[in-house]
Design a protein around this motif. Structure first.
Motif, mmCIF file in Angstrom:
data_model
loop_
_atom_site.group_PDB
_atom_site.id
_atom_site.type_symbol
_atom_site.label_atom_id
_atom_site.label_comp_id
_atom_site.label_asym_id
_atom_site.label_seq_id
_atom_site.Cartn_x
_atom_site.Cartn_y
_atom_site.Cartn_z
ATOM 1 N N ALA A 124 0.840 -1.195 0.000
ATOM 2 C CA ALA A 124 0.000 0.000 0.000
ATOM 3 C C ALA A 124 0.876 1.246 0.000
ATOM 4 C CB ALA A 124 -0.921 0.012 1.206
ATOM 5 N N ALA A 125 0.706 2.120 -1.002
ATOM 6 C CA ALA A 125 1.430 3.380 -1.052
ATOM 7 C C ALA A 125 0.703 4.466 -0.266
ATOM 8 C CB ALA A 125 1.608 3.823 -2.508
ATOM 9 N N THR A 176 4.586 8.065 -6.329
ATOM 10 C CA THR A 176 5.000 6.846 -7.013
ATOM 11 C C THR A 176 3.841 6.369 -7.881
ATOM 12 O OG1 THR A 176 5.898 4.620 -6.718
ATOM 13 C CG2 THR A 176 4.220 5.323 -5.157
ATOM 14 N N THR A 177 4.120 5.502 -8.825
ATOM 15 C CA THR A 177 3.091 4.995 -9.729
ATOM 16 C C THR A 177 2.329 3.864 -9.033
ATOM 17 O OG1 THR A 177 4.472 5.540 -11.615
ATOM 18 C CG2 THR A 177 2.645 4.027 -12.005
ATOM 19 N N VAL A 178 1.005 3.944 -9.060
ATOM 20 C CA VAL A 178 0.179 2.993 -8.314
ATOM 21 C C VAL A 178 -1.008 2.564 -9.161
ATOM 22 C CG1 VAL A 178 0.811 3.979 -6.075
ATOM 23 C CG2 VAL A 178 -1.200 4.833 -7.289
ATOM 24 N N ILE A 200 -2.032 0.929 -4.728
ATOM 25 C CA ILE A 200 -1.210 -0.300 -4.689
ATOM 26 C C ILE A 200 0.032 -0.033 -5.513
ATOM 27 C CG2 ILE A 200 -1.161 -2.760 -5.184
ATOM 28 C CD1 ILE A 200 -4.203 -2.750 -5.034
ATOM 29 N N GLU A 201 1.192 -0.034 -4.878
ATOM 30 C CA GLU A 201 2.437 0.397 -5.512
ATOM 31 C C GLU A 201 2.850 -0.594 -6.601
ATOM 32 O OE1 GLU A 201 6.971 1.698 -4.247
ATOM 33 O OE2 GLU A 201 5.494 1.110 -2.745
ATOM 34 N N LEU A 202 2.981 -0.077 -7.828
ATOM 35 C CA LEU A 202 3.368 -0.939 -8.952
ATOM 36 C C LEU A 202 4.798 -1.455 -8.798
ATOM 37 C CD1 LEU A 202 1.861 0.740 -12.127
ATOM 38 C CD2 LEU A 202 1.169 -1.359 -11.002
#
Length: 587
Positions: A124-125, A176-178, A200-202
Motif C-alpha cells: 500500500a502506497a 510513485t506509480t500505483v 497499490i504500488e506498482l
C-alpha cells in the motif's frame, strides 16, 4: 587507374579459368572430388539412422508439445494467483476500514487509522477517503491533489457496487506509480456517500513478480482490459514480447491458446495468458521456445537406442574419409609450403598428380605463388637496397651540412666574450651539433631506419660533457633497443634541453647525472637524476623540452629527490618493443 585495375582483374579471371580448364583441374571420375566423397561417405553412414530417428521422433512430438503447453499454462495460473491474493487483500482491508465510523466520517482519528493500515501493508502506497463529490477528506499521507472527480478511476469506482481496480496513475501523496483499488461507500438507501481508495504500488508488485519469477525463469506481465501493461517482472522484455491487441476488449478464453513472439535479439518466445477474476485483468507468462521445447529433443534422443550407433558410425566414417581424402594431401601441401618458406622456390610438388582435383589445383596455385614471390622478393631487395643507399646519403649530406654550420658557429662565437651571450651561443652550437650527431648515427646504421637507444644516449652524454659550460659527468643506463627514426631528433633535442635548462646547477660548478632509458610494452620510459638541478616550473612547462615531449606524444614530470637532487621522468609511446623491462624509479 580504373582501366588498369579492370584489365588486371580480367587477366586474373583468365588465369583462373585457364587453371581449372587444364587436365590437372578436371575431375577424372565421378568421385574424384573431396566434396563428393565426403558427402557419399556421410550419407551412407547416417541415412538409415536418420530415417529411424525421424519416424520415432514424429511419434512423440505431439505428446511433447501438449506437455509443454500445460507447463506454460500452469506457470501463468500460478503467477495470476499471487497477484489475485494481493488484490483480495487490498479489498478486504478496504472493507474492514469501511466499517470504522471514524474513517467513513473522516473524523479526528481517521488519519492515524489510515496511516496504521498503510504501514501494515507492504504493497500500500497510500489510503484515502473521498466524499461523494470527489473531494479527498482524509489520507494516510498528505496529498497535493484534493479533488479526484476528474480521474478515470473515480468514474469507474462510483459506477460499480463493489471493489474495483483503476489506473495506473501517479500517487500525489506517495509520489510513485500505483494502481487504485476503490471501494464505494453507500448509505442504507443506496445513495453514494463517498469511497475508500488505496494506492497499490506498482514497483512493489514488480518486485513481487521478480522474486517469485525472476526474468531468467520467465517473463510475467499483467494487462488491463484496455491492453495497458500494469505489472511486469521485466518491462523491457514484456514490451517487446506481448502484443497489446491480444488484451484489448472483452475478456476472451485466452488460456486455451499459445502465442509466439521474437525479442530484439532474435530469440523466439512462447507465451500463454490467464484471466484474473476482476476488472478484465489478464496475466501473461512467456518462456524461451528453446527452453520450453528444447528438452523434447533430448528426451526423444535419450529414449532411442541409436545415439551410440550414430556416434560410432560417424566417427569411423569421418576418420577414414578425412584421413584418406583430406589430411593426406593437406600434410603434403604443408611440407611443400615449408620448403617454399625456406626459400627453395624451385621445388616442384610432383606427388600431387595422384591427389584429387581440388588439391591438384591448390598445388599448382601454391607453385605459381612461390614463383611470383621469388620474383617479387628480387624486386623488393633491389628497391630496398636503392632506398637504403638514398636514405644514408641524405643523412650523410645533412650531417655534413650541420657540421659546416657548427664550424661557422664556432668561428663566429670565438669573438664573443664570456657571459650570458657566450653561454647562449654555446647552447645554440650544442643544439645544432645534436642534430648532426643524430644524422651521423642514422647514416652509420645498417638500414638507416632505426636508432639504438643506448648508442644515442651514450653519444649525447659524451657531447654534453664536452660542450657544457660547467663540469658535468653523465652516467647512462639504457636498453639496447631500437627506436623509430622519427623519434630520434625530437628525443635527442628534448634530452639536451632537459640537461641544459633543468639539470645543470645554477651559477656553474660541477655535478653528476644519471640518464636512463628503457622500453617495455610499446612505451619508452626516460629518467634523469641530477645531484644539483633546479626547476622553474613555469619556465619548464613552457620551455622547449615540454614542446618536444608533446611532439613525442608524452610529457615530462619533475620532483625533488633525496639530498636535494632533481629527478625528471618521461613516458612516451613507441612502436618498437624494447629488449628490456622498465627500471625501478629513482629513490
Amino acid at each position: 587507374m580504373e582501366p588498369t585495375e579492370a584489365e588486371a582483374a580480367r587477366a586474373r579471371q583468365r588465369e583462373r579459368s585457364a587453371l581449372f580448364a587444364t587436365a590437372a583441374g578436371q575431375p577424372r571420375s565421378l568421385f574424384d572430388s573431396v566434396r563428393r566423397r565426403l558427402v557419399l561417405v556421410v550419407l551412407l553412414a547416417l541415412t538409415p539412422i536418420a530415417l529411424l530417428n525421424v519416424i520415432q521422433g514424429a511419434a512423440q512430438l505431439a505428446a511433447a508439445e501438449s506437455a509443454a503447453r500445460q507447463r506454460l499454462l500452469q506457470h501463468a495460473v500460478t503467477a495470476a494467483a499471487s497477484l489475485q491474493n494481493i488484490l483480495v487483500s487490498a479489498e478486504n482491508v478496504l472493507y474492514a476500514l469501511s466499517n470504522v465510523e471514524e474513517v467513513r466520517a473522516a473524523g479526528p482519528s481517521c488519519i492515524a487509522t489510515l496511516r496504521g493500515a498503510t504501514v501494515s501493508l507492504p504493497f500500500a502506497a497510500n489510503i484515502g477517503v473521498v466524499d461523494a463529490a470527489g473531494v479527498v477528506t482524509c489520507t494516510a499521507l498528505p496529498a497535493s491533489v484534493r479533488n479526484v472527480s476528474d480521474e478515470p478511476w473515480w468514474s469507474t469506482a462510483i459506477a460499480r457496487p463493489g471493489f474495483s481496480i483503476g489506473g495506473p496513475m501517479r500517487s500525489p501523496g506517495a509520489d510513485t506509480t500505483v494502481l487504485v483499488g476503490a471501494l464505494p461507500l453507500r448509505r442504507s438507501d443506496g445513495r453514494l456517500e463517498g469511497a475508500l481508495a488505496m494506492g497499490i504500488e506498482l514497483g512493489w508488485l514488480d518486485n513481487l513478480l521478480k522474486q517469485q519469477t525472476p526474468p531468467s525463469a520467465g517473463i510475467v506481465a499483467v494487462f488491463s482490459q484496455a491492453g495497458e501493461e500494469l505489472v511486469s517482472n521485466s518491462r523491457a522484455m514484456s514490451a517487446a514480447l506481448f502484443d497489446r491487441e491480444l488484451f484489448r476488449g472483452p475478456l476472451l478464453p485466452r488460456g486455451t491458446a499459445l502465442h509466439e513472439s521474437t525479442d530484439p535479439s532474435g530469440t523466439r518466445w512462447t507465451f500463454a495468458t490467464a484471466p484474473l477474476d476482476r476488472d478484465g485483468l489478464t496475466v501473461a507468462f512467456a518462456l524461451p521456445s528453446e527452453q520450453l521445447f528444447g528438452w523434447t529433443f533430448v528426451t526423444i534422443a535419450a529414449s532411442l537406442a541409436l545415439p551410440a550407433l550414430i556416434i560410432a558410425l560417424s566417427l569411423v566414417a569421418l576418420w577414414v574419409a578425412v584421413d584418406r581424402v583430406i589430411l593426406r594431401w593437406l600434410l603434403y601441401l604443408r611440407r611443400v609450403t615449408a620448403v617454399y618458406a625456406q626459400g627453395h622456390y624451385g621445388f616442384r610438388p610432383t606427388r600431387l598428380d595422384a591427389a584429387p582435383s581440388e588439391f591438384r589445383v591448390l598445388g599448382h596455385a601454391v607453385e605459381n605463388m612461390a614463383f611470383a614471390v621469388r620474383q617479387r622478393d628480387a624486386r623488393l631487395r633491389e628497391n630496398l637496397a636503392e632506398k637504403t643507399a638514398l636514405v644514408r646519403e641524405i643523412h650523410h649530406r645533412i650531417k655534413n651540412s650541420l657540421q659546416v654550420v657548427v664550424s661557422l658557429l664556432s668561428l663566429y662565437g670565438s669573438g664573443i666574450a664570456r657571459g650570458e651571450d657566450r653561454r647562449r651561443f654555446d647552447q645554440l652550437r650544442l643544439r645544432v651539433n645534436t642534430l648532426a650527431l643524430v644524422h651521423r648515427i642514422l647514416y652509420e646504421a645498417s638500414d638507416g631506419s632505426q636508432v639504438r637507444l643506448r648508442e644515442l644516449m651514450g653519444e649525447l652524454a659524451s657531447l654534453i660533457e664536452g660542450n657544457a659550460d660547467t663540469s658535468v659527468r653523465i652516467a647512462v643506463d639504457a636498453d639496447d633497443a631500437r627506436l623509430p627514426t622519427d623519434m630520434a631528433v625530437p628525443l635527442a633535442l628534448m634530452m639536451v634541453e632537459v640537461v641544459l635548462n633543468l639539470a645543470l646547477p645554477a651559477g656553474g660548478g660541477s655535478t653528476e647525472m644519471t640518464l636512463s632509458g628503457h622500453l617495455a610494452d610499446q612505451r619508452l620510459h626516460l629518467g634523469l637524476r641530477s645531484a644539483a638541478g633546479r626547476v622553474d616550473e613555469d619556465a619548464a612547462a613552457a620551455g622547449l623540452a615540454a614542446g618536444f615531449a608533446s611532439q613525442l606524444g608524452g610529457s615530462l614530470a619533475w620532483r625533488e629527490g633525496a639530498g636535494g637532487s632533481l629527478i625528471i621522468s618521461g613516458d612516451f609511446p613507441c612502436r618498437t618493443r624494447g629488449m628490456g623491462q622498465p627500471a625501478p624509479p629513482f629513490a
